[in-house]
Design an enzyme around this catalytic site. Structure first.
Site, mmCIF file in Angstrom:
data_model
loop_
_atom_site.group_PDB
_atom_site.id
_atom_site.type_symbol
_atom_site.label_atom_id
_atom_site.label_comp_id
_atom_site.label_asym_id
_atom_site.label_seq_id
_atom_site.Cartn_x
_atom_site.Cartn_y
_atom_site.Cartn_z
ATOM 1 N N ASP A 174 85.303 75.620 69.674
ATOM 2 C CA ASP A 174 84.689 75.826 68.273
ATOM 3 C C ASP A 174 84.621 74.527 67.815
ATOM 4 O O ASP A 174 85.418 74.185 67.072
ATOM 5 C CB ASP A 174 85.576 76.817 67.480
ATOM 6 C CG ASP A 174 84.889 77.209 66.122
ATOM 7 O OD1 ASP A 174 83.711 76.938 65.884
ATOM 8 O OD2 ASP A 174 85.524 78.093 65.318
ATOM 9 N N THR A 210 91.004 74.303 58.576
ATOM 10 C CA THR A 210 91.969 75.251 58.199
ATOM 11 C C THR A 210 93.049 74.570 57.359
ATOM 12 O O THR A 210 93.665 73.671 58.066
ATOM 13 C CB THR A 210 92.505 75.955 59.313
ATOM 14 O OG1 THR A 210 91.232 76.579 59.968
ATOM 15 C CG2 THR A 210 92.996 77.065 58.783
ATOM 16 N N ASP A 257 88.787 70.928 63.201
ATOM 17 C CA ASP A 257 89.345 72.063 63.057
ATOM 18 C C ASP A 257 90.448 72.567 64.015
ATOM 19 O O ASP A 257 90.103 73.616 64.582
ATOM 20 C CB ASP A 257 88.257 72.998 62.662
ATOM 21 C CG ASP A 257 88.661 74.358 62.243
ATOM 22 O OD1 ASP A 257 89.714 74.410 61.564
ATOM 23 O OD2 ASP A 257 87.884 75.479 62.268
ATOM 24 N N LYS A 282 93.213 74.306 65.680
ATOM 25 C CA LYS A 282 94.672 75.045 65.429
ATOM 26 C C LYS A 282 94.546 76.018 66.780
ATOM 27 O O LYS A 282 93.571 76.010 67.564
ATOM 28 C CB LYS A 282 94.066 75.937 64.337
ATOM 29 C CG LYS A 282 92.538 76.529 64.329
ATOM 30 C CD LYS A 282 92.183 77.253 63.031
ATOM 31 C CE LYS A 282 90.817 77.972 63.206
ATOM 32 N NZ LYS A 282 90.545 78.810 61.868
ATOM 33 N N ASN A 336 91.740 78.112 68.049
ATOM 34 C CA ASN A 336 90.703 77.354 68.634
ATOM 35 C C ASN A 336 91.089 76.878 70.130
ATOM 36 O O ASN A 336 90.223 76.022 70.570
ATOM 37 C CB ASN A 336 90.123 76.182 68.000
ATOM 38 C CG ASN A 336 89.373 76.812 66.724
ATOM 39 O OD1 ASN A 336 88.886 78.004 66.714
ATOM 40 N ND2 ASN A 336 89.068 75.962 65.715
#
Length: 344
Positions: free
Chosen positions: A56, A78, A38, A40, A43
């Site tokens: 995260d 995401t 995840d 991005k 994070n």
């Protein structure tokens, strides 16, 4: 401070600096068998010194989640940053999937907006699967070439992290990661033996190795380790191991030397103490291992190996390979014959 697409675009050199730190962090996670899944800008955090931190790990995957086909199978992350093979839900490699997300992040840092951004999910997925996007006019040609190789919809031909580290655009102003040395990993007595001698490559001077009393033997035993009586930090990675042998001490030393040299290690020995240093620079520099042979009984020796430099997981891999080469001299009981070598 949190990074995000809403903060606008960065200058190319600044974006490159953060991307370099991101690749270093992700590479380190992958070396531990952890896949973030995840990645991005939201994070990615910046500390007070402007150093990037990855946060995260709620969706991260561990080695035990890899199925028999060697792939991960849970679609997560995401949508705008997710690799096409993850969306296809046919199994994917966590390493290459994270690399794709890093490429999207680099695009966002330099452009100020997403390469794949559609309100309709079906259209968004189609664009991701075809890697259909356009570069802004201010992107340099070398940065476009790298991003194009990262955002390759085919995970097999997609650029890997080792290849990214060799890329000319990436290497500009690159600073390799700096790791703090292990404070609790020293073998002062082994270092002293070599420091006191002007000549490193010498044969053993003593008739026999140091003796080990019963208390020391018990404290090093896998079955009853006195360290278990004390509180230890959770998930502490072991940095030393030992094995027993009924072979003569000289034969043990010679066998270690004979096995370690083809593995690319320089061998220095004196008084049944051995220094092994790899000739290849690993994740935390060259792997260094201090080894000492102790006499437990007239016909029984214990050999202790401890990492004194380099990466701990590389030490584990080294020991497994060394253990295979020493199988003729390692004393195994009937019970331990079927066990994996343990690093303790």
């Amino acid at each position: 401070m949190q990074m995000g697409a809403r903060h606008g675009r960065l200058k190319e050199d600044e974006a490159r600096g953060y991307f370099q730190q991101l690749i270093n962090a992700v590479d380190y996670c992958h070396s531990r068998g952890v896949y973030h899944r995840d990645l991005k800008p939201e994070n990615l955090l910046l500390d007070s010194f402007g150093i990037l931190k990855v946060s995260d790990f709620g969706l991260s995957a561990l080695p035990k989640q890899v199925r028999e086909d060697g792939l991960l199978h849970t679609a997560c992350g995401t949508p705008n940053y997710v690799a096409p093979e993850v969306l296809a839900d046919k199994g994917y490699n966590g390493t290459s999937a994270d690399v794709w997300s890093c490429g999207v992040i680099l695009f966002v840092l330099m452009a100020g907006y997403l390469p794949f951004d559609e309100p309709n999910l079906t259209v968004l997925y189609r664009r991701i699967q075809k890697a259909s996007f356009a570069f802004p006019s201010w992107f340099s040609s070398s940065s476009k070439k790298l991003i194009k190789r990262i955002l390759d919809p085919n995970p097999v031909t997609r650029i890997t992290i080792p290849e990214i580290l060799k890329n000319d655009w990436f290497k500009k102003g690159y600073k390799p990661p700096h790791f703090q040395p292990d404070e609790d990993v020293t073998l002062d007595d082994v270092d002293a033996v070599f420091n006191d001698s002007e000549e490193n490559l010498v044969t053993e001077m003593k008739e026999k190795p140091e003796s080990m009393n019963a208390f020391e033997l018990i404290s090093r035993s896998h079955g009853f380790n006195l360290e278990n009586l004390f509180e230890k930090q959770m998930n502490h990675v072991k940095r030393e191991t030992c094995f027993t042998s009924k072979s003569p001490a000289n034969e043990i030393v010679s066998k270690i030397e004979e096995t370690a040299k083809p593995m690319g290690f320089n061998v220095q020995k004196r008084n049944y103490k051995i220094k092994l240093q790899g000739d290849q620079t690993g994740r935390k520099g060259r792997l260094s291992v201090a080894t000492e042979v102790f006499e437990v009984a007239p016909s029984l020796h214990m050999v202790q190996l401890r990492k004194t430099g380099g990466d701990t997981l590389e030490f584990h891999k080294f020991y497994k390979n060394l253990n295979s080469g020493l199988k003729d001299i390692v004393w195994t009981t009937e019970q331990s014959n079927n066990e994996e070598p343990k690093v303790a």
